[in-house]
Write an enzyme that holds these catalytic residues in place. Sequence first.
Site, PDB file in Angstrom:
ATOM      1  N   ALA A 106       0.840  -1.206   0.000  1.00 46.82           N
ATOM      2  CA  ALA A 106       0.000   0.000   0.000  1.00 46.82           C
ATOM      3  C   ALA A 106       0.877   1.258   0.000  1.00 46.82           C
ATOM      4  O   ALA A 106       1.939   1.269   0.632  1.00 46.82           O
ATOM      5  CB  ALA A 106      -0.904  -0.019   1.229  1.00 46.82           C
ATOM      6  N   GLY A 163       1.500   1.940  -5.736  1.00 50.52           N
ATOM      7  CA  GLY A 163       2.138   2.429  -6.949  1.00 50.52           C
ATOM      8  C   GLY A 163       3.175   1.495  -7.527  1.00 50.52           C
ATOM      9  O   GLY A 163       3.205   1.244  -8.742  1.00 50.52           O
ATOM     10  N   ASP A 197       0.050  -6.449   2.494  1.00 48.21           N
ATOM     11  CA  ASP A 197       0.144  -5.320   3.425  1.00 48.21           C
ATOM     12  C   ASP A 197      -0.685  -5.670   4.653  1.00 48.21           C
ATOM     13  O   ASP A 197      -1.703  -6.365   4.532  1.00 48.21           O
ATOM     14  CB  ASP A 197      -0.387  -4.039   2.764  1.00 48.21           C
ATOM     15  CG  ASP A 197       0.078  -2.780   3.483  1.00 48.21           C
ATOM     16  OD1 ASP A 197       1.152  -2.269   3.122  1.00 48.21           O
ATOM     17  OD2 ASP A 197      -0.628  -2.327   4.401  1.00 48.21           O
ATOM     18  N   ASP A 235       9.189  -2.126  -0.254  1.00 50.81           N
ATOM     19  CA  ASP A 235       9.147  -0.663  -0.123  1.00 50.81           C
ATOM     20  C   ASP A 235       8.853  -0.379   1.343  1.00 50.81           C
ATOM     21  O   ASP A 235       7.711  -0.197   1.744  1.00 50.81           O
ATOM     22  CB  ASP A 235       8.080  -0.073  -1.037  1.00 50.81           C
ATOM     23  CG  ASP A 235       8.130   1.440  -1.071  1.00 50.81           C
ATOM     24  OD1 ASP A 235       9.242   1.999  -1.002  1.00 50.81           O
ATOM     25  OD2 ASP A 235       7.062   2.072  -1.175  1.00 50.81           O
ATOM     26  N   CYS A 243      11.564   5.925   0.983  1.00 53.14           N
ATOM     27  CA  CYS A 243      11.447   7.331   0.585  1.00 53.14           C
ATOM     28  C   CYS A 243      12.089   8.222   1.642  1.00 53.14           C
ATOM     29  O   CYS A 243      11.681   9.369   1.840  1.00 53.14           O
ATOM     30  CB  CYS A 243       9.990   7.718   0.347  1.00 53.14           C
ATOM     31  SG  CYS A 243       8.915   7.519   1.780  1.00 53.14           S
TER      32      CYS A 243
END
Length: 462
Positions: A283, A286, A302, A343, A396
């Site tokens: 989640a 992307g 997730d 991620d 990120c």
Amino acid sequence: KNYFYPDMPKNYQISQYDLPLCTGGHIDLEVDGAVRRVGITRVHLEEDTGKSTHVGVSGRIHGAEYALLDFNRAGVPLMEVVTEPDLRTPEEARAYGEELRGLVLALGISDARLEEGSLRFDANVSLRPEGAEAFGVKVEVKNMNSLRSLQRAGPDGDVWPDPGEDPIGWLSTRGSHPRWLIERWLERWSFDDVAELVELDNRVPELRVVPADGDVEAAASVFREAGMEVEVEPIPGTLRIVTSDVPAALRLHPSFVQDAAAAMVGRYAAIPDGARVADVCAAPGGKALSAARTARYVLAADPSAPRLRLVKESADRLGLPVGVVRARGEAPPVDGMDAVLVDAPCTGTGTLRRHPDARWRLGPEDPARMAEVQARILLGAAGAVRPGGLLVYSTCTLEPEENQGVVDRFLAERPDFRPAPPDDSELPMAGGALEVLPQRCGWDGAWAMRLRRDSTKVVDEA
């Protein structure tokens, strides 16, 4: 208005916002010998809230031992006077407050006792470079009970630290960033780099989308025909679009919202055509959607069921082969996958423009704390990769202990994996890792490392 107030427990407020008593007025001020006309957008009534008193040394919510709530005034009519963005200095804001208070007293509609709360000010402060036309990010300072506080809410160049003598103080104060974070960044980058990063963090993020079929030029033509301003970004494969109606834009051409930095991670991952892929921290989806454009199948995992529903809805809308399962990243419910994407949750210091409050929720200890979480997830996810398969770790965040530090620790525990960066000269790489820095490209920040499992080595995964 039906959102929660701690000092209004019924959870809604009756407001005359849409049908105000007055609109289109003005007040003329004299400041330093010049007359400034301040427009009045509207005057409307709404219910007042209770009164909060924060008990502690500071008297403020931060550091308070507890809070007291006085509900005696809750529901009493409150008149709100909203101005146009015509005030340019703290001195003008104070002059406006004094003039408004004088009018209220002269008209006899209130005793205007600021210290008792019968007159209060909310200041919407926006900074912009001298000479610029566009307003910066608006920050609201609420419920001030003195004219001095109103004046201090605005920027005062005379009290800001000098950037030459105190660069950390200047960047943290004028740039509205925690001092500890500025100190970390200045250890790695120049003053100009950090100043640019801070500036970007305080801008409104731009909208970028990724066409599901990868044809950015064809998608750009569709959006332009609809009257939208579009910029094609070929390296990440994104389109920068100026629109106030995102759902309408996504209906025009099959696409999904993704920043260029996140799209670069998808390109860096270089998932082989027809691969079976697991995205174990999927989640909002992307990267799973990006991988599904060429993969045979993507399993999006997730722990959050509501966020997984968003992934599934996007995949179904685009007709992409994505399935979802509720699971934790450190214990994926699959094995033998051609590629596994991690991620990982992180401090997100590369995306602070999208979450302006996050900088104040983070502390100096958080990068190391998150690195422990990331290390567990990466180690658990590795078990789902087949011999010869790929493991792509990404974040990120800009903090090295959450990026290279986590990978170094993982490689020490799993010698059957090795770095395997793609052969792609257009990607910004450092030491084989993807490194997207906001101050260099204007996008979000991102970091990724592509690893391959050695089919000749056997490691006890227990």
